[in-house]
Design an enzyme around this catalytic site. Structure first.
Site, PDB file in Angstrom:
ATOM      1  N   ASP A  18       0.829  -1.257   0.127  1.00 23.67           N
ATOM      2  CA  ASP A  18      -0.052  -0.108  -0.011  1.00 23.67           C
ATOM      3  C   ASP A  18       0.810   1.291   0.081  1.00 23.67           C
ATOM      4  OD1 ASP A  18      -2.577   0.848   0.485  1.00 23.67           O
ATOM      5  OD2 ASP A  18      -1.899   1.950   2.003  1.00 23.67           O
ATOM      6  N   GLU A  25       1.654  -0.634  -4.932  1.00 20.36           N
ATOM      7  CA  GLU A  25       0.391   0.325  -5.176  1.00 20.36           C
ATOM      8  C   GLU A  25       1.183   1.800  -5.325  1.00 20.36           C
ATOM      9  OE1 GLU A  25      -3.298   2.835  -3.678  1.00 20.36           O
ATOM     10  OE2 GLU A  25      -1.393   2.617  -2.702  1.00 20.36           O
TER      11      GLU A  25
HETATM   12  C1  NOJ Z   1      -4.242   2.843  -0.940  1.00 17.37           C
HETATM   13  C2  NOJ Z   1      -5.574   2.026  -0.532  1.00 17.37           C
HETATM   14  O1  NOJ Z   1      -5.868   1.350  -1.683  1.00 17.37           O
HETATM   15  C3  NOJ Z   1      -6.900   2.753  -0.033  1.00 17.37           C
HETATM   16  O2  NOJ Z   1      -7.938   1.922  -0.254  1.00 17.37           O
HETATM   17  C4  NOJ Z   1      -6.515   3.333   1.237  1.00 17.37           C
HETATM   18  O3  NOJ Z   1      -7.420   4.256   1.584  1.00 17.37           O
HETATM   19  C5  NOJ Z   1      -4.973   4.163   1.371  1.00 17.37           C
HETATM   20  N1  NOJ Z   1      -4.028   3.532   0.204  1.00 17.37           N
HETATM   21  C6  NOJ Z   1      -4.462   4.495   2.477  1.00 17.37           C
HETATM   22  O4  NOJ Z   1      -3.964   3.354   3.117  1.00 17.37           O
END
Ligand code: NOJ
Length: 572
Positions: A222, A290
């Site tokens: 993440d 991500e």
């Molecule tokens: C990316 C995640 O996919 C999202 O759902 C989240 O709110 C943010 N990162 C913070 O962790």
């Protein structure tokens, strides 16, 4: 405008070569993202859970995907749908237990599905033991050094340390009782960790080990581009939106995204995964970033051989439904990833964006909205679904790895009529309702038209209300039905595997005009699969020696003519 000769140029240049030999699973995998709160509820509390997932894994086997990725199921107060983790080594009771996780992973592995889990290193929950200890400790303490605490500005320190804004809206700083402030790039229940701190670095390696030892096949990381902040935490003025949109501004212009220092973190993670993979060569582990990073050349830095195996291709997801744009994004993605030897990935939907069946039903002149509310202009559902099917058919012919988000295989639209009272995404609150947020794409999955909660669970409870159309689109309405979106996905995934499209090379085909995207996926033995998408309003005749139609996102017109917003695969 290119003249429309309809005589495709078969020898167009190869922009991407086929994979040599037999690539490792993750280089070509189709991964299905499960948002655990919303996929299957085993106990009727209206929230999805791990036993629910276990009981539906056969469905994924039949769909034909190679892997699942689970959004967080860890101990959490669910302030941000579980991305606020209070204990990285445990399962939240709403989702089950560690034993339930083990049972789920065992069943998945038995079915031949790899299991990828989310890891959230940028921030913890404010309920994490470390953050509680930080609050109980003093300024300057070892406990506070794991997070980003600072004194405030102004004579009484009552102004935040800098002007940074949270992604969810409002200031990125929260004040604590003794007057210090802590940084939170997301909700204030998600304090940012300090990645200059050795304890933090060691802790996450240990968390990875914990799950690797439980047999997971990899991690989705993440906010992988956010861990390191510019020294001195300088204030920064976000430029106006139009400058950002034109892509003229690299992400690392900001002092908290895509800082070069993040690249000092991941080699240790990669070495750990490589070590596990070396010990069990039939079980290669993987991590996917991500990272919302522009331009693609900066993104490719995350994909160098000692960092991530894969990274989500958000440029592809964000691309408008325009042939020239799509061609450019695909071309650019393949070329920049090839430079670092990483497979390119493809994704159209996830738990953070308006589902593509709705997104593509909006006018294609501006970037996607962050959620759609009842008072906003509504997507054209018929057009959206037609384009979504065409977009997926285009995507699943591309070489590399693909990500599907639960429910897109049913053609689910976003729920756009959710009342304010049920919305849970913090964005909705912190932007003071100017952004609807992401609840619309997180509505529980419909398994069965006639069952309570459309079969999401045994009761009629569903943590977000399901729109009526979810009944019509329920899984049991599409199973075995010719032409259904579910059967289209099954066919595409099966043909993708049979024809080894993930490992193929890509050559553009010209001659269809400016409103068509056409390419040949060519495997190592020279076998071609031609993919043609018509994004224009006029039908396009499929002339030339293209082969027979093997699948299409919608019916063709007479004499091999491709209607608007339709994709076809052809092969000899
Ligand atoms: C990316 C995640 O996919 C999202 O759902 C989240 O709110 C943010 N990162 C913070 O962790």
């Amino acid at each position: 405008m290119t003249p429309q000769t309809n005589e495709p140029h078969h020898d167009a240049a190869i922009v991407h070569p086929p994979e040599p030999g037999d690539p490792l699973w993750w280089r070509t995998a189709v991964t299905y993202q499960i948002y655990p709160r919303s996929w299957a509820d085993s106990d009727g509390d209206g929230l999805g859970d791990l036993p629910g997932i276990t009981s539906h894994l056969d469905y994924l086997r039949a769909l034909g995907v190679d892997a699942i990725w689970l959004s967080p199921f860890y101990t959490s107060a669910q302030r941000d749908g579980g991305y606020d983790v209070a204990d990285y080594r445990n399962v939240d009771p709403i989702f089950g237990t560690l034993a339930d996780f083990d049972a789920m992973a065992e069943k998945a592995h038995g079915l031949g599905l790899r299991v990828v889990i989310d890891v959230v290193p940028n921030h913890t929950s404010n309920l994490h033991a470390w953050f509680r200890a930080a609050l109980a400790a003093q300024a300057g303490s070892r406990e506070r050094a794991r997070y980003i605490f600072r004194d405030g500005r102004g004579p009484d320190g009552d102004e935040p340390p800098n002007n940074w804004r949270s992604v969810f809206g409002g200031p990125a700083w929260q004040r604590v009782d003794d007057g210090q402030w802590y940084l939170h790039l997301f909700d204030y229940h998600q304090p940012d960790l300090n990645w200059d701190n050795d304890e933090v670095r060691a802790e996450f390696l240990d968390v990875l080990r914990f799950w690797l030892d439980r047999g997971v096949d990899g991690f989705r990381v993440d906010v992988a581009h956010g861990l390191v902040k510019q020294a001195g935490l300088p204030s920064w003025q976000m430029p106006p939106a139009d400058l950002r949109l034109e892509g003229t501004l690299p992400t690392n212009a900001s002092p908290y995204w895509d800082q070069n220092g993040v690249h000092e973190i991941y080699p240790a993670w990669r070495a750990l995964l490589d070590d596990y993979s070396a010990r069990t060569p039939d079980h290669p582990r993987v991590m996917v970033a991500e990272a919302w990073v522009q331009p693609l050349e900066r993104m490719a830095l995350y994909l160098r051989p000692d960092e991530f195996h894969l990274g989500f291709n958000f440029d592809f997801l964000e691309c408008l439904w325009r042939a020239t744009d799509l061609r450019a994004v695909i071309d650019h993605s393949l070329r920049s990833n090839d430079l670092v030897g990483a497979p390119t990935t493809w994704v159209l939907s996830n738990h953070d964006v308006v589902r593509h069946a709705s997104r593509l039903g909006l006018p294609q002149e501006r970037p996607r909205p962050n959620g759609i509310g009842p008072d906003d202009p509504q997507p054209d559902a018929v057009l959206g679904l037609r384009r979504a099917r065409a977009a997926t058919t285009l995507m699943l012919g591309l070489p590399g790895a693909a990500y599907l988000y639960q429910g897109e295989e049913l053609g689910l639209p976003d729920a756009t009529d959710l009342p304010a009272a049920v919305r849970q995404d913090p964005t909705f609150r912190f932007t003071e309702v100017s952004e609807m947020g992401r609840d619309g794409c997180r509505v529980p999955f419909p398994w069965s038209r006639e069952a309570p909660s459309f079969g999401f669970g045994p009761s009629d409870r569903s943590w977000l209300p399901q729109p009526t159309v979810y009944g019509e689109l329920a899984e049991d309405q599409q199973e075995g039905v010719d032409g259904s979106t579910l059967e289209l996905y099954r066919t595409l995934i099966r043909l993708r595997a049979e024809r080894r499209l993930g490992a193929g090379g890509l050559a553009w085909l010209d001659g269809f005009g400016d409103e068509v995207v056409a390419y040949a996926n060519v495997d190592g033995a020279g076998r071609r699969t031609v993919v043609v998408t018509n994004l224009g309003a006029e039908p396009v005749p499929l002339k030339g020696d293209l082969g027979e139609v093997i699948v299409a996102s919608g019916p063709l017109l007479e004499s091999r003519t491709l209607p608007a917003d339709t994709t076809v695969w052809l092969a000899r």
